[in-house]
Design a protein around this motif. Structure first.
Motif, short mmCIF file in Angstrom:
data_model
loop_
_atom_site.label_atom_id
_atom_site.label_comp_id
_atom_site.label_asym_id
_atom_site.label_seq_id
_atom_site.Cartn_x
_atom_site.Cartn_y
_atom_site.Cartn_z
N GLY A 38 0.79 -1.22 0.00
CA GLY A 38 0.00 0.00 0.00
C GLY A 38 0.83 1.27 0.00
O GLY A 38 0.30 2.38 0.08
N SER A 39 2.15 1.13 -0.12
CA SER A 39 2.99 2.32 -0.05
C SER A 39 3.04 3.09 -1.37
O SER A 39 3.57 4.18 -1.44
CB SER A 39 4.41 1.93 0.37
N GLY A 40 2.49 2.49 -2.44
CA GLY A 40 2.42 3.21 -3.72
C GLY A 40 3.41 2.74 -4.77
O GLY A 40 3.58 3.39 -5.80
N LYS A 41 4.03 1.59 -4.54
CA LYS A 41 5.04 1.08 -5.49
C LYS A 41 4.43 0.81 -6.87
O LYS A 41 4.94 1.27 -7.89
CB LYS A 41 5.68 -0.21 -4.94
N SER A 42 3.34 0.04 -6.87
CA SER A 42 2.69 -0.26 -8.16
C SER A 42 2.19 1.00 -8.82
O SER A 42 2.33 1.18 -10.03
CB SER A 42 1.49 -1.20 -7.95
N THR A 43 1.61 1.88 -8.02
CA THR A 43 1.06 3.11 -8.58
C THR A 43 2.17 3.93 -9.25
O THR A 43 1.97 4.46 -10.35
CB THR A 43 0.37 3.93 -7.48
N LEU A 44 3.33 4.00 -8.60
CA LEU A 44 4.45 4.73 -9.20
C LEU A 44 4.81 4.13 -10.56
O LEU A 44 4.94 4.84 -11.56
CB LEU A 44 5.66 4.69 -8.26
N THR A 83 8.77 2.41 -22.88
CA THR A 83 8.93 1.36 -21.87
C THR A 83 8.08 0.15 -22.20
O THR A 83 7.26 0.17 -23.12
CB THR A 83 8.48 1.86 -20.48
N ALA A 84 8.30 -0.93 -21.46
CA ALA A 84 7.40 -2.07 -21.51
C ALA A 84 7.23 -2.51 -20.07
O ALA A 84 8.01 -2.13 -19.20
CB ALA A 84 7.99 -3.19 -22.34
N MET A 85 6.18 -3.31 -19.82
CA MET A 85 5.90 -3.65 -18.43
C MET A 85 5.67 -5.14 -18.27
O MET A 85 5.11 -5.80 -19.15
CB MET A 85 4.65 -2.88 -17.98
N VAL A 86 6.12 -5.66 -17.14
CA VAL A 86 5.87 -7.06 -16.80
C VAL A 86 5.02 -7.06 -15.53
O VAL A 86 5.38 -6.43 -14.54
CB VAL A 86 7.20 -7.80 -16.57
N PHE A 87 3.89 -7.73 -15.60
CA PHE A 87 2.90 -7.65 -14.53
C PHE A 87 2.98 -8.85 -13.57
O PHE A 87 3.42 -9.93 -13.96
CB PHE A 87 1.48 -7.61 -15.12
N GLN A 88 2.49 -8.63 -12.38
CA GLN A 88 2.47 -9.71 -11.40
C GLN A 88 1.72 -10.94 -11.91
O GLN A 88 2.15 -12.07 -11.73
CB GLN A 88 1.80 -9.19 -10.12
N HIS A 89 0.59 -10.70 -12.57
CA HIS A 89 -0.21 -11.83 -13.08
C HIS A 89 -0.05 -12.05 -14.58
O HIS A 89 -0.98 -12.49 -15.24
CB HIS A 89 -1.68 -11.66 -12.69
N TYR A 90 1.11 -11.72 -15.10
CA TYR A 90 1.55 -11.98 -16.48
C TYR A 90 0.69 -11.24 -17.52
O TYR A 90 1.22 -10.69 -18.47
CB TYR A 90 1.59 -13.47 -16.83
N ASN A 91 -0.63 -11.32 -17.39
CA ASN A 91 -1.52 -10.63 -18.34
C ASN A 91 -1.23 -10.97 -19.79
O ASN A 91 -1.25 -10.10 -20.66
CB ASN A 91 -1.45 -9.11 -18.16
N LEU A 92 -0.97 -12.24 -20.07
CA LEU A 92 -0.77 -12.63 -21.46
C LEU A 92 -2.09 -12.57 -22.21
O LEU A 92 -3.16 -12.69 -21.60
CB LEU A 92 -0.20 -14.05 -21.53
N PHE A 93 -2.01 -12.38 -23.53
CA PHE A 93 -3.22 -12.40 -24.35
C PHE A 93 -3.66 -13.87 -24.46
O PHE A 93 -2.97 -14.69 -25.04
CB PHE A 93 -2.94 -11.83 -25.74
N LYS A 94 -4.83 -14.16 -23.92
CA LYS A 94 -5.26 -15.56 -23.78
C LYS A 94 -5.59 -16.23 -25.11
O LYS A 94 -5.57 -17.44 -25.22
CB LYS A 94 -6.51 -15.63 -22.88
N ASN A 95 -5.94 -15.42 -26.10
CA ASN A 95 -6.34 -16.00 -27.39
C ASN A 95 -5.16 -16.08 -28.36
O ASN A 95 -5.36 -16.32 -29.54
CB ASN A 95 -7.47 -15.18 -28.00
N LYS A 96 -3.96 -15.87 -27.86
CA LYS A 96 -2.77 -15.92 -28.72
C LYS A 96 -1.76 -16.92 -28.15
O LYS A 96 -1.64 -17.05 -26.94
CB LYS A 96 -2.10 -14.53 -28.77
N THR A 97 -1.02 -17.55 -29.06
CA THR A 97 0.02 -18.47 -28.60
C THR A 97 1.18 -17.68 -27.99
O THR A 97 1.22 -16.45 -28.08
CB THR A 97 0.59 -19.27 -29.78
#
Ligand SMILES: Nc1ncnc2c1ncn2[C@@H]1O[C@H](COP(=O)(O)OP(=O)(O)OP(=O)(O)O)[C@@H](O)[C@H]1O
Ligand SMILES: [Mg+2]
Lengths: 252, 223
Positions: A38-44, A83-97
């Motif tokens: 909750g300190s604002g790391k993700s938000t930053l 930039t590009a970003m890598v997310f905690q829950h990957y967020n891959l496009f589910k309909n793509k290989t």
């Protein structure tokens, strides 16, 4: 200077989540951001590519400068390209290989020829150790594999910096290392990276600079030794002590 | 028992001759309903204040009135207000009526479909420099379509059956033809049963096709 942030502010409703953040990151530097929940790391991190709309300040990434109170969607698009970003829950496009995930942006936003994109995509998958999984859909991949695909996807657009938001937090412990290994390699190749992480050991190992955040402010920053091993700031000490206690509980 | 099977078989071909009209009504109406429904769903999701409220009103209005009443308003009512519409054919009126009606159901189905796609994928697309519209068309909509397919199929099935209401506008389709045959021969049971069976067969064929479409489309999302 690769990333230069001045007086960045963000509030959700009345809550000030980022309070006057100033940040300088050199080209090739690896910066780890640590701090309590909750300190604002993700938000930053999310303000740096405008996934969140800041309420003040300027952001400059690789010569693209943006006044957060006065910009056009064109400027936002420009800044995101840096930039590009890598997310905690990957967020891959589910309909793509896996391969399609990596080359999607090359084809639609960089307008690259498909053959060229595929070649780049295959090389990147090889780099993260997934050349055999190129044709698999995300749902058939393990968490660690999905995160490595997402790193390859981030690398594909040749970003000037990569933003990682707790890249291993959603992974089973035995899968953490394969992802960290890929990030280590990137650090060795002088990729500019900003990594929000709870893995102190890892932060110490790869980071050139560690930033400790609390309550929407940068409390202290310095080398890993300065911040993680020998901090004189009571707030930082308290956070690190709690982290150790939690680890003890888990291990017992 | 006074049931004449051979009579029923005899009238079947005559009824089936009108199948194309029923299909035309159903397919063309469905096409427009999908287009309108998608637009309404996107508007409702847009959070543009006035517009998304208008979209809600649209949905509520067309869902809240009986189909038959809507057909009558369009075919018999509108020309009274707008005299230039007197030349509107019954077929056109029926297609407009069915399209508007079904689009209000589809809008809700599509919205649920869109919302069921994990939001993180939009962010991931933006983060690698894709445009919102590109992400919608290439990532979000294909997944939403799959999620919405079963309910959309059900809507098409009820639409197909509802097209029998078109007889009230003077259109001769499956049901209207059956009605004429029945009142001429007085063999109501056999004739209407034949009509009902043709609808049933049509729906069975369609459901079977949809099953395979679903399997094919959901390949990426299964382990
Ligand atoms: N969309 C939002 N709406 C309202 N408040 C939000 C939103 N996103 C974050 N916040 C609040 O902003 C603060 C900072 O959140 P943030 O996610 O940046 O923390 P964090 O440091 O990443 O924490 P964690 O380690 O748990 O991921 C929190 O108090 C959070 O509740
Ligand atoms: Mg976070």
């Amino acid at each position: 200077m690769m990333i230069k942030v001045r007086n960045l502010k963000k509030q959700f409703g009345n809550v000030l989540v980022l309070n006057d953040i100033n940040l300088d990151i050199e080209k090739g530097e690896v910066v780890a951001i640590i701090g309590p929940s909750g300190s604002g790391k993700s938000t930053l991190l999310r303000c740096l590519n405008l996934l969140e709309e800041p309420n003040g300040g300027t952001i400059e990434i690789n010569d693209v400068k943006l006044d957060t109170l006065n910009y056009k969607s064109r400027d936002a698009y420009q800044l995101r390209q840096q930039t590009a970003m890598v997310f905690q829950h990957y967020n891959l496009f589910k309909n793509k290989t896996a391969l399609q995930n990596v080359i999607e942006a090359l084809i639609v936003s960089k307008k690259m020829k498909k053959e060229n994109a595929i070649q780049i995509g295959e090389e990147l998958l090889k780099r993260v150790g997934l050349e055999k999984q190129a044709k698999q859909y995300p749902i058939t991949l393990s968490g660690g594999q999905q995160q490595r695909v997402s790193i390859a996807r981030a690398l594909a657009v040749k970003p000037h910096a990569i933003l990682f938001d707790e890249p291993t937090s959603a992974l089973d412990p035995e899968l953490v290392n394969e992802v960290l290994q890929v990030i280590r390699q990137l650090a060795d190749q002088d990729t500019t990276m900003v990594i929000v992480t709870h893995e102190m050991q890892f932060a110490k190992e790869v980071a050139d600079k560690v930033i400790f955040m609390a309550d929407g402010k940068i409390i202290e920053q310095g080398t890993p030794e300065q911040v993680i091993d020998h901090s004189e700031n009571p707030r930082t000490q308290r956070f690190l002590r709690q982290l150790v206690d939690e680890l003890d509980v888990v291990e017992r | 028992m006074n049931f004449d099977l051979s009579y029923m078989l005899e009238v079947l071909p005559g009824i089936i001759k009108y199948l194309p009209i029923t299909l035309l009504l159903a397919v063309v109406s469905m096409f427009f309903a999908i287009v309108i429904g998608l637009v309404i769903a996107l508007i409702r999701n847009s959070h543009i204040f006035g517009l998304s409220h208008l979209a809600s009103l649209y949905i509520s209005l067309f869902r809240g009135m009986p189909t038959l009443v809507q057909l009558f308003i369009i075919y018999y009512g509108l020309p009274q207000i707008f005299p230039s519409l007197t030349t509107m054919g019954a077929m056109t009126a029926a297609i407009i009526g069915f399209s508007l009606k079904e689009s209000s159901y589809l809008a809700e189905i599509f919205r649920a479909g869109l919302n069921s796609v994990e939001k993180g994928q939009m962010e991931a697309g933006l983060a690698v420099g894709m445009k919102k519209s590109q992400i919608y068309f290439r990532i979000i909509l294909p997944q939403a379509a799959l999620n919405a397919l079963p309910a959309t199929g059900n809507t098409f099935i009820s639409l197909t059956k509802e097209t029998s209401l078109a007889f009230t506008l003077g259109i001769t389709e499956l049901f209207a033809e059956g009605k004429m045959i029945a009142s001429a021969s007085m063999r109501f049971f056999e004739t209407y049963l034949a009509v009902g069976l043709v609808y049933w067969l049509l729906i069975i064929l369609y459901s079977w096709g949809q099953k395979y479409l679903e399997i094919w489309l959901s390949k990426p999302l299964r382990r």
